[in-house]
Scaffold this motif. Structure first.
Motif, PDB file in Angstrom:
ATOM      1  N   ASN A 219      16.832  -9.238  -7.292  1.00 55.90           N
ATOM      2  CA  ASN A 219      16.294  -9.781  -6.051  1.00 55.90           C
ATOM      3  C   ASN A 219      17.321  -9.699  -4.939  1.00 55.90           C
ATOM      4  O   ASN A 219      16.991  -9.444  -3.786  1.00 55.90           O
ATOM      5  CB  ASN A 219      15.864 -11.239  -6.254  1.00 55.90           C
ATOM      6  CG  ASN A 219      14.562 -11.326  -7.014  1.00 55.90           C
ATOM      7  OD1 ASN A 219      13.602 -10.646  -6.684  1.00 55.90           O
ATOM      8  ND2 ASN A 219      14.540 -12.133  -8.064  1.00 55.90           N
ATOM      9  N   ILE A 261      12.523  -8.878 -13.950  1.00 62.26           N
ATOM     10  CA  ILE A 261      13.094  -9.798 -12.961  1.00 62.26           C
ATOM     11  C   ILE A 261      12.402 -11.150 -13.093  1.00 62.26           C
ATOM     12  O   ILE A 261      11.178 -11.224 -13.007  1.00 62.26           O
ATOM     13  CB  ILE A 261      12.874  -9.274 -11.524  1.00 62.26           C
ATOM     14  CG1 ILE A 261      13.502  -7.894 -11.358  1.00 62.26           C
ATOM     15  CG2 ILE A 261      13.442 -10.245 -10.501  1.00 62.26           C
ATOM     16  CD1 ILE A 261      13.264  -7.278  -9.983  1.00 62.26           C
ATOM     17  N   PRO A 262      13.173 -12.211 -13.335  1.00 62.59           N
ATOM     18  CA  PRO A 262      12.503 -13.507 -13.453  1.00 62.59           C
ATOM     19  C   PRO A 262      11.912 -13.924 -12.109  1.00 62.59           C
ATOM     20  O   PRO A 262      12.409 -13.540 -11.051  1.00 62.59           O
ATOM     21  CB  PRO A 262      13.607 -14.479 -13.867  1.00 62.59           C
ATOM     22  CG  PRO A 262      14.864 -13.727 -13.881  1.00 62.59           C
ATOM     23  CD  PRO A 262      14.623 -12.323 -13.486  1.00 62.59           C
ATOM     24  N   SER A 263      10.862 -14.693 -12.198  1.00 59.37           N
ATOM     25  CA  SER A 263      10.165 -15.053 -10.973  1.00 59.37           C
ATOM     26  C   SER A 263       9.738 -16.512 -11.031  1.00 59.37           C
ATOM     27  O   SER A 263       9.418 -17.037 -12.089  1.00 59.37           O
ATOM     28  CB  SER A 263       8.959 -14.121 -10.834  1.00 59.37           C
ATOM     29  OG  SER A 263       7.927 -14.770 -10.144  1.00 59.37           O
ATOM     30  N   LEU A 264       9.768 -17.155  -9.884  1.00 55.47           N
ATOM     31  CA  LEU A 264       9.393 -18.562  -9.847  1.00 55.47           C
ATOM     32  C   LEU A 264       7.902 -18.740 -10.085  1.00 55.47           C
ATOM     33  O   LEU A 264       7.458 -19.759 -10.572  1.00 55.47           O
ATOM     34  CB  LEU A 264       9.739 -19.148  -8.478  1.00 55.47           C
ATOM     35  CG  LEU A 264      11.163 -19.635  -8.291  1.00 55.47           C
ATOM     36  CD1 LEU A 264      11.399 -20.032  -6.853  1.00 55.47           C
ATOM     37  CD2 LEU A 264      11.449 -20.826  -9.193  1.00 55.47           C
ATOM     38  N   ARG A 267       4.187 -14.017 -13.206  1.00 55.01           N
ATOM     39  CA  ARG A 267       4.252 -12.614 -12.818  1.00 55.01           C
ATOM     40  C   ARG A 267       2.875 -11.975 -12.825  1.00 55.01           C
ATOM     41  O   ARG A 267       1.991 -12.359 -13.591  1.00 55.01           O
ATOM     42  CB  ARG A 267       5.218 -11.855 -13.716  1.00 55.01           C
ATOM     43  CG  ARG A 267       4.906 -11.976 -15.198  1.00 55.01           C
ATOM     44  CD  ARG A 267       5.960 -11.294 -16.058  1.00 55.01           C
ATOM     45  NE  ARG A 267       7.248 -11.992 -16.044  1.00 55.01           N
ATOM     46  CZ  ARG A 267       8.337 -11.477 -15.476  1.00 55.01           C
ATOM     47  NH1 ARG A 267       8.296 -10.323 -14.878  1.00 55.01           N
ATOM     48  NH2 ARG A 267       9.447 -12.158 -15.504  1.00 55.01           N
TER      49      ARG A 267
END
Ligand code: ATP
Ligand code: ADP
Ligand code: SF4
Ligand code: SF4
Ligand code: MG
Ligand code: MG
Lengths: 324, 322
Positions: A219, A261-264, A267
């Motif tokens: 990010n 990619i981790p996501s808040l 996904r």
């Protein structure tokens, strides 16, 4: 535009201890034939699996390591033939500066901020008077928004973000054209990281300093970099404009990387899980794709022939037989 | 939450330093359920590691636990004898350290270091230990484990050192794993493998996990609940989805706005102004975020601040929550 930095076939092999007295000596191929071009003022993000050779490549580019093979040109001048120690004394040294990952480990605890910033100026710029030196240190500190009252403090008296800024001030004090940053924000809080990223972005826009930015945080790379270079097991497997690569990664490894990619927020697409173990960087066969065994899109062809890095369009390159 | 395995109650810790006493944890309380993954979030210096070290019983000599209980399965580990605590730590609780390279012994091969822990837990023959060491390295996806077990820490990349640290922590099959920034420095695919492994142990073996991280996106992806800390206080506790969608504490809200995953351009990132207050101060306000907060009002400074439930399972320590 002429390239600021141009690496061709840059290679670093680490010799290994023999497992036994009669065993053959083997080598670990940390960086294996990397081509990399950086133009002035450009921000290039270098990403890839842990151990794929990013730090080794960063250190080669800064000439902190001697390459096993390959060429490295800075403003058209070959610099890879100088030994690392000769380069350290050369005039080109100040053009490439490195910022290390952990500001706590890379700042000498026995020196105050002033001396830490003055040190590269003394080593790399022509000798000048005390007043001129003070002015340079003050200018570098101001450029990274370091409050003047911190100039006499020691590293242990600074916060993580302040230490990171001292690291960057040191690097820009000698007026480099290229900053090589190896995970400069991974030890920082998100809030402090935000300030440091905005600082780097500003230095680039205002001073035209090019950045080679090694990071695991995709990010952050997306926000900061124009171009992204994806490495796998010592080689470049994809490179191109960040926006295009993020929108539609062409190499199966790049796809897996970006999908992880981790996501808040939940996904949208399922993550591509990379099963299986990576091949060993030691003695992996050269006649097949290095992503074999883990690639979700592997074909029989992949085990018979190693793909070359080839242009996908005018700005993108990919190392896969089947990417389009 | 399921039945708690670990309960912290009123944990208050000071450090005695030359320049005065620093109150680094003040009345810290939260639970970790059986098989639950709880994220502990906060900027550096907020007391996350001190909390972890308090549980493990590995605090620095300068630390003083003033009050509090740390209940593991109902037993206060702070009241255990030293020998019992050491046994507990070897068997039931393990920690992955923040800085993998410094946590490893530089002059012993990584394989020997993993085998040491295993041998202490369940003695076995050398061949057996060797096989289990290879398996432990495979479990954390270290490439070429048969060869890498002979490597010294300096020969491994940062990410590999981290995986060795995790292999060591998991070697004794603990019931509680405290992971202090376990995947900092790992690429996202390896991070996903390591976190998937931790999550699958939580689900299949009811391993309880405290995941200490400043990566909110990572925490959001893997944690059941989040504990937000600021300057030694727990300011907000809630299920993960609630924190992301409906944070009530001003600090939590500001933290969310500084996350790169949340914005489209670099200019949109918002740092939180100010820094943590100096914890040596005698005149700390009841809310330690007050001096950085744009919602402060006179009531904020009136007496001790106690966390309030604002919804089931959601508590906030703030007098003017969002
Ligand atoms: N001094 C050394 N001797 C032998 N092998 C080394 C040495 N330094 C690095 N290596 C190996 O070279 C390879 C590349 O390492 P490098 O540190 O460049 O990885 P990296 O991509 O920066 O990884 P990370 O993301 O974990 O920092 C790894 O396999 C590593 O173990
Ligand atoms: N050995 C020590 N002596 C004095 N103060 C300490 C010591 N270790 C930690 N602290 C202080 O305790 C506070 C919390 O630290 P820590 O738990 O490491 O923060 P985090 O892990 O959240 O970044 C900080 O103010 C830190 O400076
Ligand atoms: S060449 Fe084959 S194995 Fe390699 S990345 Fe492409 S599809 Fe996968
Ligand atoms: S108690 Fe007051 S000062 Fe503290 S966070 Fe809440 S609104 Fe802000
Ligand atoms: Mg590295
Ligand atoms: Mg910590």
């Amino acid at each position: 535009m002429t390239a600021l930095l141009e690496a061709r076939g840059l290679t670093k092999y680490y010799p290994l201890r023999r497992p036994g007295p009669f065993a053959p000596r083997q080598q670990l191929r940390a960086v294996d034939g990397v081509d990399l071009t950086i133009v002035p003022g450009e921000a290039v993000g270098l990403v890839g699996e842990s151990g794929c050779g990013k730090s080794t490549l960063a250190r080669l580019v800064c000439r902190l390591l001697d390459p096993t093979a390959g060429t490295l040109r800075l403003n058209g001048t070959e610099i890879s033939t100088l030994s690392a120690s000769a380069f350290a004394r050369s005039a080109a040294r100040r053009q490439i500066q490195m910022v290390f990952q952990d500001p706590t480990e890379s700042l000498n605890p026995r020196f105050p901020v002033f001396e830490l910033i003055a040190d590269p100026i003394r080593r790399l710029l022509p000798r000048e008077g005390r007043a001129a030196l003070r002015a340079r240190v003050a200018a570098a500190a101001a450029a990274v928004n370091l409050p003047p009252e911190l100039i006499d403090r020691f590293p242990h008296q600074l916060s993580g973000g302040q230490k990171a800024r001292v690291g960057i001030a040191r690097a820009i004090a000698v007026g480099p054209q290229l900053l090589v940053l190896d995970e400069p924000t991974s030890a920082l809080d998100v809030s402090v990281q935000a300030t440091v990223l905005q600082l780097l972005d500003r230095l680039r826009r205002e001073r035209g300093i090019a950045l080679l930015f090694v990071s695991h945080d995709l990010n952050v790379v997306r926000l900061l970099c124009d171009r992204i270079v994806v490495m796998y097991l010592g080689q470049v497997v994809e490179s191109g404009p960040a926006a295009a690569v993020y929108a539609a990664p062409a190499h199966p490894y790049a796809r897996a990387l970006l999908s992880a990619i981790p996501s808040l927020t939940p996904r949208e697409q399922a993550r591509t899980r990379l099963d299986g173990d990576p091949q060993s960087p030691i003695g992996a066969p050269l006649d097949r794709c290095r992503f074999c065994g883990r690639c979700p899109e592997e074909q029989p062809e992949c085990g018979r022939r190693a793909p070359a890095l080839r242009p996908l369009d005018a700005e993108r390159q990919v190392r896969c037989h089947f990417a389009r | 939450m399921t039945q708690p395995l670990l309960s912290l109650r009123g944990l208050t810790v000071d450090f005695v330093t030359r320049s005065g006493t620093v109150n680094v944890l003040d009345d810290v309380a939260f639970d970790i359920g059986l098989g639950e993954i709880v994220g502990i979030i906060g900027e550096s210096g907020s007391g996350k590691s001190v909390t972890a070290y308090s549980v493990m019983g590995i605090l620095d000599r300068a630390a003083r636990i003033r009050t509090g209980e740390i209940l593991f399965d109902g037993t206060d580990v702070l009241r255990m004898s030293r020998a019992a605590r050491d046994r507990w730590r070897g068997k039931d609780a393990a920690i992955v350290f923040q800085n993998p390279r410094t946590a490893l012994n530089p002059i012993r091969t990584v394989g020997d270091q993993i085998a040491d822990v295993m041998a202490r837990h369940t003695p076995a023959s050398a061949a057996e230990l060797r096989a289990r060491t290879v398996a432990a390295l495979k479990q954390v996806r270290a490439p070429d484990p048969e060869r890498r077990m002979h490597a010294y820490p300096f020969e491994l990349s940062g990410g590999l050192c981290q995986r060795v640290g995790i292999a060591i922590a998991l070697a004794c099959a603990p019931r509680l794993l405290i992971a202090d920034e376990p995947t900092t420095g790992l690429d996202v695919t390896t991070q996903a493998v390591v976190m998937d492994l931790i999550r699958s142990l939580a689900r299949s073996r009811a391993l309880s996990v405290a995941l200490i991280t400043h990566d909110l996106a990572l925490a959001a992806e893997y944690c059941d609940r989040l504990v937000i800390m600021h300057a030694g206080h727990v300011v907000e506790v809630a299920p993960t989805a609630r924190i992301v969608a409906a944070a009530r504490h001003p600090y939590t809200a500001r933290l969310l706005r500084s996350v790169p995953a949340q914005v489209a351009s670099i200019g949109e990132l918002q740092a939180i102004e100010g820094a943590l207050p100096d914890l040596r101060r005698r005149d700390l306000p009841p809310c330690r975020f007050a001096e950085r907060c744009d919602r402060r009002r006179p009531a904020c400074d009136a007496g001790r601040l106690v966390p309030q439930a604002v919804a089931p399972g959601h508590t906030v320590a703030c007098r003017n929550p969002l």
